[in-house]
Scaffold this motif. Structure first.
Motif, PDB file in Angstrom:
ATOM      1  N   ALA A  56     -10.213  42.923 -79.884  1.00 15.54           N
ATOM      2  CA  ALA A  56     -10.770  41.770 -79.162  1.00 15.54           C
ATOM      3  C   ALA A  56     -11.414  40.797 -80.145  1.00 15.54           C
ATOM      4  CB  ALA A  56     -11.783  42.223 -78.115  1.00 15.54           C
ATOM      5  N   GLY A  57     -12.058  41.329 -81.184  1.00 15.77           N
ATOM      6  CA  GLY A  57     -12.718  40.489 -82.181  1.00 15.77           C
ATOM      7  C   GLY A  57     -11.755  39.717 -83.066  1.00 15.77           C
ATOM      8  N   ARG A  58     -10.518  40.158 -83.130  1.00 15.70           N
ATOM      9  CA  ARG A  58      -9.524  39.466 -83.955  1.00 15.70           C
ATOM     10  C   ARG A  58      -8.946  38.233 -83.265  1.00 15.70           C
ATOM     11  NH1 ARG A  58      -5.619  44.126 -86.557  1.00 15.70           N
ATOM     12  NH2 ARG A  58      -7.254  45.364 -87.536  1.00 15.70           N
ATOM     13  N   LEU A  59      -9.108  38.138 -81.962  1.00 16.99           N
ATOM     14  CA  LEU A  59      -8.561  36.994 -81.227  1.00 16.99           C
ATOM     15  C   LEU A  59      -9.359  35.739 -81.544  1.00 16.99           C
ATOM     16  CD1 LEU A  59      -7.884  38.584 -77.741  1.00 16.99           C
ATOM     17  CD2 LEU A  59      -6.221  38.089 -79.531  1.00 16.99           C
ATOM     18  N   ARG A  60      -8.708  34.618 -81.441  1.00 14.96           N
ATOM     19  CA  ARG A  60      -9.349  33.324 -81.696  1.00 14.96           C
ATOM     20  C   ARG A  60      -9.245  32.461 -80.440  1.00 14.96           C
ATOM     21  NH1 ARG A  60     -10.855  36.011 -85.214  1.00 14.96           N
ATOM     22  NH2 ARG A  60     -10.372  35.908 -87.405  1.00 14.96           N
TER      23      ARG A  60
ATOM     24  N   LEU B  51       0.160  58.227 -70.450  1.00 16.60           N
ATOM     25  CA  LEU B  51      -0.940  57.964 -71.376  1.00 16.60           C
ATOM     26  C   LEU B  51      -2.264  58.251 -70.693  1.00 16.60           C
ATOM     27  CD1 LEU B  51       0.166  54.470 -72.770  1.00 16.60           C
ATOM     28  CD2 LEU B  51       0.437  56.685 -73.893  1.00 16.60           C
ATOM     29  N   ALA B  52      -3.202  58.785 -71.446  1.00 19.40           N
ATOM     30  CA  ALA B  52      -4.568  58.891 -70.932  1.00 19.40           C
ATOM     31  C   ALA B  52      -5.057  57.482 -70.637  1.00 19.40           C
ATOM     32  CB  ALA B  52      -5.456  59.557 -71.978  1.00 19.40           C
ATOM     33  N   HIS B  53      -5.823  57.317 -69.555  1.00 18.02           N
ATOM     34  CA  HIS B  53      -6.225  55.963 -69.181  1.00 18.02           C
ATOM     35  C   HIS B  53      -7.074  55.300 -70.261  1.00 18.02           C
ATOM     36  CE1 HIS B  53      -9.311  58.587 -67.438  1.00 18.02           C
ATOM     37  NE2 HIS B  53     -10.140  57.593 -67.519  1.00 18.02           N
ATOM     38  N   SER B  54      -7.830  56.059 -71.033  1.00 17.84           N
ATOM     39  CA  SER B  54      -8.579  55.433 -72.125  1.00 17.84           C
ATOM     40  C   SER B  54      -7.642  54.999 -73.257  1.00 17.84           C
ATOM     41  CB  SER B  54      -9.673  56.369 -72.646  1.00 17.84           C
ATOM     42  OG  SER B  54      -9.130  57.555 -73.155  1.00 17.84           O
ATOM     43  N   MET B  55      -6.596  55.767 -73.501  1.00 18.81           N
ATOM     44  CA  MET B  55      -5.614  55.387 -74.513  1.00 18.81           C
ATOM     45  C   MET B  55      -4.868  54.126 -74.076  1.00 18.81           C
ATOM     46  SD  MET B  55      -4.254  55.894 -77.426  1.00 18.81           S
ATOM     47  CE  MET B  55      -4.483  57.563 -77.958  1.00 18.81           C
ATOM     48  N   ALA B  56      -4.601  54.016 -72.792  1.00 18.41           N
ATOM     49  CA  ALA B  56      -3.928  52.821 -72.276  1.00 18.41           C
ATOM     50  C   ALA B  56      -4.741  51.570 -72.597  1.00 18.41           C
ATOM     51  CB  ALA B  56      -3.705  52.948 -70.773  1.00 18.41           C
ATOM     52  N   ARG B  57      -6.051  51.655 -72.500  1.00 15.12           N
ATOM     53  CA  ARG B  57      -6.916  50.518 -72.852  1.00 15.12           C
ATOM     54  C   ARG B  57      -6.644  50.053 -74.273  1.00 15.12           C
ATOM     55  NH1 ARG B  57     -13.142  51.594 -71.065  1.00 15.12           N
ATOM     56  NH2 ARG B  57     -12.604  52.471 -69.055  1.00 15.12           N
ATOM     57  N   LEU B  58      -6.665  51.013 -75.185  1.00 11.69           N
ATOM     58  CA  LEU B  58      -6.480  50.676 -76.594  1.00 11.69           C
ATOM     59  C   LEU B  58      -5.106  50.068 -76.840  1.00 11.69           C
ATOM     60  CD1 LEU B  58      -7.680  50.636 -79.402  1.00 11.69           C
ATOM     61  CD2 LEU B  58      -6.948  53.017 -79.681  1.00 11.69           C
ATOM     62  N   VAL B  59      -4.082  50.613 -76.221  1.00 14.19           N
ATOM     63  CA  VAL B  59      -2.722  50.072 -76.362  1.00 14.19           C
ATOM     64  C   VAL B  59      -2.683  48.635 -75.847  1.00 14.19           C
ATOM     65  CG1 VAL B  59      -0.327  50.282 -75.549  1.00 14.19           C
ATOM     66  CG2 VAL B  59      -1.580  52.322 -76.298  1.00 14.19           C
ATOM     67  N   ILE B  60      -3.308  48.385 -74.714  1.00 12.00           N
ATOM     68  CA  ILE B  60      -3.311  47.034 -74.136  1.00 12.00           C
ATOM     69  C   ILE B  60      -4.037  46.053 -75.059  1.00 12.00           C
ATOM     70  CG2 ILE B  60      -4.187  45.634 -72.227  1.00 12.00           C
ATOM     71  CD1 ILE B  60      -3.673  48.197 -70.461  1.00 12.00           C
ATOM     72  N   PHE B  61      -5.196  46.430 -75.558  1.00 11.11           N
ATOM     73  CA  PHE B  61      -5.930  45.549 -76.469  1.00 11.11           C
ATOM     74  C   PHE B  61      -5.097  45.243 -77.709  1.00 11.11           C
ATOM     75  CE2 PHE B  61      -9.611  46.269 -73.914  1.00 11.11           C
ATOM     76  CZ  PHE B  61     -10.541  45.302 -74.261  1.00 11.11           C
ATOM     77  N   GLU B  62      -4.463  46.272 -78.281  1.00 15.59           N
ATOM     78  CA  GLU B  62      -3.642  46.060 -79.474  1.00 15.59           C
ATOM     79  C   GLU B  62      -2.467  45.145 -79.162  1.00 15.59           C
ATOM     80  OE1 GLU B  62      -0.513  46.411 -82.392  1.00 15.59           O
ATOM     81  OE2 GLU B  62      -0.373  47.061 -80.309  1.00 15.59           O
ATOM     82  N   GLN B  63      -1.829  45.329 -78.028  1.00 20.26           N
ATOM     83  CA  GLN B  63      -0.676  44.507 -77.678  1.00 20.26           C
ATOM     84  C   GLN B  63      -1.069  43.054 -77.422  1.00 20.26           C
ATOM     85  OE1 GLN B  63       2.881  45.216 -77.538  1.00 20.26           O
ATOM     86  NE2 GLN B  63       1.905  46.608 -78.990  1.00 20.26           N
ATOM     87  N   PHE B  64      -2.253  42.820 -76.872  1.00 20.64           N
ATOM     88  CA  PHE B  64      -2.712  41.441 -76.717  1.00 20.64           C
ATOM     89  C   PHE B  64      -2.900  40.789 -78.083  1.00 20.64           C
ATOM     90  CE2 PHE B  64      -4.667  42.338 -72.323  1.00 20.64           C
ATOM     91  CZ  PHE B  64      -3.501  41.958 -71.699  1.00 20.64           C
ATOM     92  N   TYR B  65      -3.478  41.526 -79.002  1.00 19.29           N
ATOM     93  CA  TYR B  65      -3.628  40.966 -80.340  1.00 19.29           C
ATOM     94  C   TYR B  65      -2.264  40.744 -80.991  1.00 19.29           C
ATOM     95  CZ  TYR B  65      -4.605  40.165 -85.180  1.00 19.29           C
ATOM     96  OH  TYR B  65      -4.615  39.600 -86.428  1.00 19.29           O
TER      97      TYR B  65
END
Length: 167
Positions: free
Chosen positions: A24-28, A128-142
């Motif tokens: 999230a911090g990498r987004l501009r 996927l574990a629901h917490s792992m899904a979060r991380l995958v989604i954040f990475e894919q947005f970046y």
């Protein structure tokens, strides 16, 4: 563009929380990615899972601001590659849309959430574990952000030769 991830559960491993913050911090600007957690229902040996999922679904929907597009993540949803995600996000940016992405708890999303969603996406055919899904989604947005802004983070599969990909 405002992106809001609303997820069931507030007890995720620290490494998931840190990973999500990192991406999230990498987004501009104009992209702003925010996470909102809603409590999971307590599960016991004789819990009525359908009732618990319905209650969690009600919390998810209540957390969506009025007028926001809803994308729900569910294993029965349509699958998109990263480039398609980037295209969707680009279109939504052009349309100045605000999007809420909903992630269910350990037992998924309620029928009410799926019915109300504008889109239903699947991250993978893998479970996927629901917490792992979060991380995958954040990475894919970046990753989508990096594609749209010509940044070197994303690597094209053809770079690795036929059949090869980075892991």
């Amino acid at each position: 563009m405002k992106l809001l991830i609303i997820a069931v559960g507030d007890r995720v491993p620290e490494w998931v929380t840190e990973g999500c913050k990192e991406y999230a911090g990498r987004l501009r600007k104009p992209w702003v990615l925010t996470l909102k957690e809603v409590p999971a229902e307590r599960r016991g040996q004789n819990s009525d899972i359908f009732k618990l999922v319905r209650l969690e679904g009600n919390r998810l929907l209540a957390a969506v601001p009025n007028g926001w597009r809803i994308v729900a993540f569910d294993q029965r949803g349509s699958q998109h590659d990263t480039e398609m995600l980037a295209q969707n996000l680009s279109q939504w940016t052009d349309d100045a849309e605000k999007i809420a992405f909903l992630i269910g708890g350990p037992d998924g999303l309620s029928p009410d959430v799926l019915e109300r969603a504008n889109d239903v996406w699947s991250l993978s055919q893998l479970t996927l574990a629901h917490s792992m899904a979060r991380l995958v989604i954040f990475e894919q947005f970046y990753r989508a952000f990096s594609i749209l802004h010509g940044m070197p983070y994303h690597r094209n599969a053809s770079f690795f030769g036929k059949g090869g990909r980075a892991c």
